[in-house]
Design an enzyme around this catalytic site. Structure first.
Site, PDB file in Angstrom:
ATOM      1  N   LYS A 198      -2.478   6.067  -4.497  1.00  0.00           N
ATOM      2  CA  LYS A 198      -3.324   6.596  -3.942  1.00  0.00           C
ATOM      3  C   LYS A 198      -3.848   7.829  -4.934  1.00  0.00           C
ATOM      4  O   LYS A 198      -1.744   8.777  -4.486  1.00  0.00           O
ATOM      5  CB  LYS A 198      -4.099   7.014  -2.674  1.00  0.00           C
ATOM      6  N   LYS A 258       3.143  -0.561   8.736  1.00  0.00           N
ATOM      7  CA  LYS A 258       4.177  -0.496   7.770  1.00  0.00           C
ATOM      8  C   LYS A 258       4.839  -0.677   8.849  1.00  0.00           C
ATOM      9  O   LYS A 258       4.955  -0.448  10.405  1.00  0.00           O
ATOM     10  CB  LYS A 258       3.952   1.167   7.733  1.00  0.00           C
ATOM     11  N   ASP A 294       1.115  -1.493   0.549  1.00  0.00           N
ATOM     12  CA  ASP A 294       0.066   0.183   0.230  1.00  0.00           C
ATOM     13  C   ASP A 294       1.031   1.078   0.045  1.00  0.00           C
ATOM     14  O   ASP A 294       1.227   1.842   0.496  1.00  0.00           O
ATOM     15  CB  ASP A 294      -0.388  -0.185   1.053  1.00  0.00           C
ATOM     16  N   ASN A 342       4.290  -8.872  12.166  1.00  0.00           N
ATOM     17  CA  ASN A 342       3.779  -8.824  11.936  1.00  0.00           C
ATOM     18  C   ASN A 342       2.840  -9.876  10.274  1.00  0.00           C
ATOM     19  O   ASN A 342       1.667  -9.107  10.686  1.00  0.00           O
ATOM     20  CB  ASN A 342       3.462  -6.561  11.144  1.00  0.00           C
TER      21      ASN A 342
HETATM   22  N1  LIG Z   1      -4.985   6.824   3.697  1.00  0.00           N
HETATM   23  C1  LIG Z   1      -4.508   7.411   4.584  1.00  0.00           C
HETATM   24  O1  LIG Z   1      -5.227   8.802   4.426  1.00  0.00           O
HETATM   25  C2  LIG Z   1      -3.629   6.739   5.221  1.00  0.00           C
HETATM   26  C3  LIG Z   1      -2.691   6.972   6.427  1.00  0.00           C
HETATM   27  C4  LIG Z   1      -2.214   6.629   7.284  1.00  0.00           C
HETATM   28  C5  LIG Z   1      -2.114   5.282   6.473  1.00  0.00           C
HETATM   29  N2  LIG Z   1      -2.065   4.446   5.510  1.00  0.00           N
HETATM   30  C6  LIG Z   1      -1.634   3.345   5.065  1.00  0.00           C
HETATM   31  O2  LIG Z   1      -1.135   2.253   6.676  1.00  0.00           O
HETATM   32  C7  LIG Z   1      -0.369   1.947   6.534  1.00  0.00           C
HETATM   33  C8  LIG Z   1      -0.563   1.432   8.352  1.00  0.00           C
HETATM   34  O3  LIG Z   1      -0.575   3.012   8.660  1.00  0.00           O
HETATM   35  P1  LIG Z   1       0.994   3.444  10.065  1.00  0.00           P
HETATM   36  O4  LIG Z   1       2.204   3.522   8.862  1.00  0.00           O
HETATM   37  O5  LIG Z   1       0.415   4.986   9.845  1.00  0.00           O
HETATM   38  O6  LIG Z   1       0.857   2.840  10.947  1.00  0.00           O
HETATM   39  P2  LIG Z   1       0.840   1.847  11.711  1.00  0.00           P
HETATM   40  O7  LIG Z   1       1.247   0.225  10.948  1.00  0.00           O
HETATM   41  O8  LIG Z   1       0.032   1.887  12.838  1.00  0.00           O
HETATM   42  O9  LIG Z   1       1.807   2.134  12.842  1.00  0.00           O
HETATM   43  C9  LIG Z   1       3.893   1.880  12.115  1.00  0.00           C
HETATM   44  C10 LIG Z   1       4.390   2.126  12.794  1.00  0.00           C
HETATM   45  O10 LIG Z   1       4.217   0.965  14.561  1.00  0.00           O
HETATM   46  C11 LIG Z   1       5.699   0.627  14.029  1.00  0.00           C
HETATM   47  N3  LIG Z   1       5.328  -0.702  14.494  1.00  0.00           N
HETATM   48  C12 LIG Z   1       4.813  -1.680  13.259  1.00  0.00           C
HETATM   49  N4  LIG Z   1       5.492  -3.238  13.531  1.00  0.00           N
HETATM   50  C13 LIG Z   1       5.250  -2.652  15.246  1.00  0.00           C
HETATM   51  C14 LIG Z   1       5.629  -3.765  16.086  1.00  0.00           C
HETATM   52  N5  LIG Z   1       5.274  -5.304  15.176  1.00  0.00           N
HETATM   53  N6  LIG Z   1       5.591  -3.417  17.028  1.00  0.00           N
HETATM   54  C15 LIG Z   1       6.218  -2.650  18.273  1.00  0.00           C
HETATM   55  N7  LIG Z   1       5.819  -1.821  16.798  1.00  0.00           N
HETATM   56  C16 LIG Z   1       5.507  -1.387  15.517  1.00  0.00           C
HETATM   57  C17 LIG Z   1       6.624   1.414  13.393  1.00  0.00           C
HETATM   58  O11 LIG Z   1       8.201   1.457  13.838  1.00  0.00           O
HETATM   59  P3  LIG Z   1       9.055   0.946  12.449  1.00  0.00           P
HETATM   60  O12 LIG Z   1       8.495   1.262  11.570  1.00  0.00           O
HETATM   61  O13 LIG Z   1       9.970   1.860  13.254  1.00  0.00           O
HETATM   62  O14 LIG Z   1       9.251  -0.424  12.851  1.00  0.00           O
HETATM   63  C18 LIG Z   1       5.919   2.639  12.970  1.00  0.00           C
HETATM   64  O15 LIG Z   1       6.436   3.607  13.937  1.00  0.00           O
HETATM   65  C19 LIG Z   1       0.468   3.117   5.997  1.00  0.00           C
HETATM   66  O16 LIG Z   1       1.790   2.716   5.792  1.00  0.00           O
HETATM   67  C20 LIG Z   1      -0.243   3.685   4.980  1.00  0.00           C
HETATM   68  O17 LIG Z   1       0.075   2.222   3.724  1.00  0.00           O
HETATM   69  C21 LIG Z   1      -3.227   5.093   5.122  1.00  0.00           C
END
Ligand SMILES: NC(=O)c1ccc[n+]([C@@H]2O[C@H](COP(=O)([O-])OP(=O)(O)OC[C@H]3O[C@@H](n4cnc5c(N)ncnc54)[C@H](OP(=O)(O)O)[C@@H]3O)[C@@H](O)[C@H]2O)c1
Length: 282
Positions: free
Chosen positions: A76, A233, A46, A243
């Site tokens: 997107k 992510k 994504d 994950n």
């Molecule tokens: N459509 C939208 O508006 C929108 C908005 C936000 C996000 N997204 C999508 O959703 C995806 C995921 O959301 P996100 O990146 O915001 O947040 P997330 O996946 O909820 O969290 C990512 C964070 O958590 C940490 N993390 C990941 N796995 C972990 C684990 N097993 N244990 C502890 N910490 C962990 C990562 O750190 P490290 O990387 O340092 O390991 C990073 O800081 C995005 O990458 C994007 O593709 C879309």
């Protein structure tokens, strides 16, 4: 090969329920992160124009030596490009950056109801062109509220295949999810672990300890059992592996309900409210 379950979208395409998100991965690090994820078994990436790392996504897939057809790729439309001609140019740029001739899924990133005279309908109709010419196998939206989805239903001929919205235990977003379920729109849950903020919650850590799983695995499994699509992510190899390991255990009813009980409603949001968000990157 991946054993990730797939979900059938309303146009007949299938999407892996678990993928890899690349928001905030720096462009220069993206190819390596995507390659690692693919080597672990992920087959769904994504990205977005706004993340400025589509080039790295395409490169990572090529570097992993995996057939393009085996990977589900989403991108997107950037907020500055909602006008039809801008959207057409932006979509061309997406395919050029990825070096692919199609994406599996293309989304309107934000509805921006306070901009463009509130017109996200002509933007949606432009995405319909991309689906028609085959360059976007499926099309959908992101951050659309119920009123925005209803307006598309009233004024256009196609139903978005997905709505990608903020969902995690502190913000269950059930009103929008329910509308999606009732209208054949799959929910994709962004920031599924609330960017780490739910991982220290005592309810989550207690369940994780009991099951011998990490807090992130427990929260991601909760999403899977709710039927949503997720793409956590991480740039940390062990976390990318952890994950992905969500299909050898289950949350019992009590644990599932305890995590659902963490919902704080609107105050649990960590991201912007789609009704007012009007950010255009410079
Ligand atoms: N459509 C939208 O508006 C929108 C908005 C936000 C996000 N997204 C999508 O959703 C995806 C995921 O959301 P996100 O990146 O915001 O947040 P997330 O996946 O909820 O969290 C990512 C964070 O958590 C940490 N993390 C990941 N796995 C972990 C684990 N097993 N244990 C502890 N910490 C962990 C990562 O750190 P490290 O990387 O340092 O390991 C990073 O800081 C995005 O990458 C994007 O593709 C879309």
């Amino acid at each position: 090969m991946s054993n990730t379950p797939t979900i059938e979208l309303n146009d007949g395409a299938r999407i892996p329920q678990l993928g890899f998100g690349v928001y905030q991965i720096p462009p220069d690090d993206t190819a390596a992160a995507v390659k690692s994820a693919l080597e672990i078994g992920y087959r769904h990436i994504d990205t977005a124009e706004m993340y400025q790392n589509e080039k790295g996504v395409g490169q990572g897939i090529r570097d992993a030596g995996i057939d393009r057809a085996e990977v589900f790729v989403t991108s997107k439309l950037n907020n500055g490009f909602h006008k039809p001609d801008d959207a057409r140019r932006a979509f061309d740029d997406t395919l050029r950056a990825l070096e692919f001739d199609y994406v599996d899924l293309f989304l309107i990133h934000w509805p921006l109801p306070t901009l463009y005279d509130g017109d996200y309908v002509s933007t949606w109709k432009t995405l319909e062109e991309f689906k028609k010419d085959g360059r976007a196998r499926s099309i959908g939206v992101s951050n659309f509220q119920v009123a925005h989805l209803q307006r598309l239903a009233d004024e256009t001929g196609t139903v978005p295949a997905v709505n990608q919205i903020e969902v995690h235990p502190y913000f269950a977003n059930d009103e929008v999810r329910t509308y999606g379920r009732e209208h054949g729109i799959a929910t994709e849950a962004w920031s599924p672990i609330a960017q780490g903020q739910v991982l220290d919650d005592p309810v989550v850590t207690r369940i994780a300890e009991t099951l011998g799983k990490t807090p992130a695995q427990v929260v991601l499994r909760w999403h899977i059992q709710r039927g949503d699509i997720v793409f956590p992510k991480s740039v940390t190899l062990q976390r990318i592996k952890d994950n992905f390991a969500l299909f050898d255990f289950e949350l019992g009813d009590k644990d599932f309900a305890a995590i659902s009980g963490l919902d704080k409603g609107e105050s649990g949001r960590i991201g912007p409210n789609p009704d007012t968000f009007d950010f255009i990157p410079s």
